[in-house]
Design an enzyme around this catalytic site. Structure first.
Site, PDB file in Angstrom:
ATOM      1  CG  ASP A  32      -1.692  -1.104   1.361  1.00  0.00           C
ATOM      2  OD1 ASP A  32      -2.149  -1.293  -0.275  1.00  0.00           O
ATOM      3  OD2 ASP A  32      -2.793  -1.392   1.858  1.00  0.00           O
ATOM      4  CE1 TYR A  35      -3.932   2.355  -5.971  1.00  0.00           C
ATOM      5  CE2 TYR A  35      -4.085   3.818  -4.510  1.00  0.00           C
ATOM      6  CZ  TYR A  35      -4.571   3.223  -5.640  1.00  0.00           C
ATOM      7  OH  TYR A  35      -5.702   3.731  -6.534  1.00  0.00           O
ATOM      8  CE  LYS A 115      -7.763   4.756   5.350  1.00  0.00           C
ATOM      9  NZ  LYS A 115      -7.940   2.853   5.487  1.00  0.00           N
TER      10      LYS A 115
HETATM   11  P1  NAD Z   1      -8.848   3.981   1.972  1.00  0.00           P
HETATM   12  O1  NAD Z   1      -8.470   2.879   2.904  1.00  0.00           O
HETATM   13  O2  NAD Z   1      -8.064   5.096   1.892  1.00  0.00           O
HETATM   14  O3  NAD Z   1     -10.063   4.667   3.115  1.00  0.00           O
HETATM   15  C1  NAD Z   1     -12.007   4.661   2.731  1.00  0.00           C
HETATM   16  C2  NAD Z   1     -12.069   3.807   3.463  1.00  0.00           C
HETATM   17  O4  NAD Z   1     -11.742   3.632   4.768  1.00  0.00           O
HETATM   18  C3  NAD Z   1     -13.537   3.242   3.797  1.00  0.00           C
HETATM   19  O5  NAD Z   1     -13.856   2.828   2.400  1.00  0.00           O
HETATM   20  C4  NAD Z   1     -13.955   2.178   4.515  1.00  0.00           C
HETATM   21  O6  NAD Z   1     -13.583   0.895   4.478  1.00  0.00           O
HETATM   22  C5  NAD Z   1     -12.575   2.345   5.654  1.00  0.00           C
HETATM   23  N1  NAD Z   1     -12.336   2.982   7.105  1.00  0.00           N
HETATM   24  C6  NAD Z   1     -11.635   1.996   7.577  1.00  0.00           C
HETATM   25  N2  NAD Z   1     -11.750   2.135   9.028  1.00  0.00           N
HETATM   26  C7  NAD Z   1     -12.799   3.536   9.058  1.00  0.00           C
HETATM   27  C8  NAD Z   1     -13.392   4.629   9.824  1.00  0.00           C
HETATM   28  N3  NAD Z   1     -13.350   4.386  10.995  1.00  0.00           N
HETATM   29  N4  NAD Z   1     -14.407   5.260   9.019  1.00  0.00           N
HETATM   30  C9  NAD Z   1     -14.597   5.505   7.606  1.00  0.00           C
HETATM   31  N5  NAD Z   1     -13.940   4.731   6.871  1.00  0.00           N
HETATM   32  C10 NAD Z   1     -13.113   4.086   7.648  1.00  0.00           C
HETATM   33  O7  NAD Z   1      -9.632   3.050   0.687  1.00  0.00           O
HETATM   34  P2  NAD Z   1      -9.696   3.806  -0.235  1.00  0.00           P
HETATM   35  O8  NAD Z   1     -10.646   4.557  -1.308  1.00  0.00           O
HETATM   36  O9  NAD Z   1     -10.450   1.772  -0.876  1.00  0.00           O
HETATM   37  O10 NAD Z   1      -8.369   2.913  -0.713  1.00  0.00           O
HETATM   38  C11 NAD Z   1      -7.098   3.692  -0.850  1.00  0.00           C
HETATM   39  C12 NAD Z   1      -5.690   2.779  -0.277  1.00  0.00           C
HETATM   40  O11 NAD Z   1      -6.061   1.268  -0.296  1.00  0.00           O
HETATM   41  C13 NAD Z   1      -4.551   3.051  -0.826  1.00  0.00           C
HETATM   42  O12 NAD Z   1      -4.359   3.922  -0.399  1.00  0.00           O
HETATM   43  C14 NAD Z   1      -3.895   2.237  -0.828  1.00  0.00           C
HETATM   44  O13 NAD Z   1      -3.786   2.019   0.510  1.00  0.00           O
HETATM   45  C15 NAD Z   1      -4.739   0.789  -0.356  1.00  0.00           C
HETATM   46  N6  NAD Z   1      -4.650   0.719  -2.611  1.00  0.00           N
HETATM   47  C16 NAD Z   1      -3.456  -0.254  -2.796  1.00  0.00           C
HETATM   48  C17 NAD Z   1      -3.892  -0.782  -3.596  1.00  0.00           C
HETATM   49  C18 NAD Z   1      -2.725  -2.126  -3.935  1.00  0.00           C
HETATM   50  O14 NAD Z   1      -2.115  -2.729  -4.972  1.00  0.00           O
HETATM   51  N7  NAD Z   1      -1.746  -2.210  -3.138  1.00  0.00           N
HETATM   52  C19 NAD Z   1      -4.045  -0.463  -4.227  1.00  0.00           C
HETATM   53  C20 NAD Z   1      -5.425   0.241  -4.649  1.00  0.00           C
HETATM   54  C21 NAD Z   1      -5.601   0.045  -2.958  1.00  0.00           C
END
Ligand code: NAD
Length: 331
Positions: A32, A35, A115
């Site tokens: 992550d 990413y 989170k």
């Molecule tokens: P995010 O993790 O940046 O934030 C939104 C998500 O946080 C919400 O949809 C919810 O599921 C979660 N969440 C957990 N606790 C919460 C709380 N207390 N209140 C509100 N939300 C909460 O989400 P995103 O948009 O799915 O993803 C982006 C992140 O996912 C990136 O920053 C990266 O770290 C990871 N990602 C990694 C890859 C990879 O190839 N490694 C690809 C895509 C995304």
């Protein structure tokens, strides 16, 4: 200029590929932190070259397209992502932006939450009964996973009490506690089966199964962190009190959720949780700060993919964390 355009296009293509692996196949190929680094590079380039901004850029979109094997569920209110900060300076800038938008000089109260590193779900209760569950999908349309969600013991099929609204959409995270994840991977290894890279992918892979009997065998749990559609009057005036109402109806809320004053309060919360991160029964990748008063949230509104009134304060990746703690211990 041409150079910036080429860089932007290459980054978008790379991030789209990673999104597909992560959101659709539940099988990421990069950490992550990598990413996040590429995403920040893309956002910086797009900000420096606003004429190249495009609504279809991964920087403007939420999640991944729903998979057609599941029934489509249109979200009554979009399920968004969260912006994030990685340092005290960025947190200070987040608070400054809020205060200036709100025209305030006194600190606002934040609801601070872990989170959770799992998968966002929307649960629809009608007359207190769970009638539908869906993934976030692309934010507007998710995947119907009602039968799978019914197998998760932490999620009530029927709400307690009788003062719930006739239609209530609860939002939260399905996750796999660390002990269950370790045991599941251990058993898979012993049988020579595929193991999951981390609890997040294990949770997502377990929930997005076509056969709910497989989901039922997986050690999944759930905490709620908000609401979507609520028919009738709002549940409370603040986010924290909204969560307390959900708790009263038997919906699990993390015991780590706390109200804190201003950025200093958020920073203390962040330090406390970061220190205890390894003792928690589940993995988290940061904490989330939400402006607590709902009237202020409304005033602040949303940008393309995230609310302006909340931000995730991400923890350093584990390998970076070790370095950071070593430095901290030396001073
Ligand atoms: P995010 O993790 O940046 O934030 C939104 C998500 O946080 C919400 O949809 C919810 O599921 C979660 N969440 C957990 N606790 C919460 C709380 N207390 N209140 C509100 N939300 C909460 O989400 P995103 O948009 O799915 O993803 C982006 C992140 O996912 C990136 O920053 C990266 O770290 C990871 N990602 C990694 C890859 C990879 O190839 N490694 C690809 C895509 C995304």
């Amino acid at each position: 200029m041409n150079n910036a355009k080429a860089q932007i296009l290459a980054l978008r293509e790379q991030l789209e590929r990673y999104n597909e692996q992560y959101y659709i196949a539940d099988a990421p190929t990069v950490p992550d932190s990598e990413y996040d680094r590429l995403m920040r590079e893309l956002i910086a380039l797009e900000q420096a070259n606003p004429e190249l901004l495009d609504a279809s850029s991964p920087s403007q979109k939420v999640g991944g397209a729903p998979v057609s094997a599941f029934p489509e569920v249109r979200h009554a209110l979009p399920m968004l992502s969260l912006d994030n900060v990685f340092s005290e300076e960025e947190l200070a800038a987040f608070e400054k932006r809020l205060m200036s938008r709100l025209g305030r000089t006194t600190a606002v109260e934040f609801c601070c939450e872990p989170k959770l590193d799992g998968l966002a779900v929307s649960l629809l209760y009608e007359e207190g009964e769970l009638v539908q569950a869906a993934t976030r999908g692309d934010g507007s349309t998710g995947e119907g996973i009602t039968e799978n969600v019914r197998t998760i013991k932490a999620i009530p099929l029927k709400l307690k009490g009788d003062d719930w609204p006739p239609r209530l959409e609860v939002r939260g995270e399905v996750f796999m506690p660390s002990a269950g994840f370790a045991a599941m991977n251990e058993a898979a290894r012993a049988k020579g089966d595929k193991v999951f890279a981390n609890p997040r992918n294990a949770a997502a892979g377990s929930l997005r199964q076509l056969d709910s009997r497989i989901t039922a065998k997986r050690p999944l749990s759930f905490y709620c962190y908000g609401v979507g559609l609520v028919e009738g009057a709002p549940l409370a005036d603040s986010h924290f009190d909204t969560l307390q109402r959900l708790k009263g109806w038997g919906l699990p809320v993390s015991p780590e959720v706390k109200r804190m004053q201003g950025r200093e309060g958020c920073e203390r919360y962040h330090q406390d949780i970061l220190r205890r991160r390894d003792q928690l029964a589940y993995e988290i990748d940061g904490v989330v700060y939400k402006v607590d008063e709902l009237a202020l949230q409304e005033q602040l509104g949303f940008v393309a993919r995230a609310p302006r009134w909340a931000t995730a304060h991400k923890f350093p990746a584990q390998e970076e964390l070790t370095e950071l703690l070593n430095v901290e211990f030396q001073v």
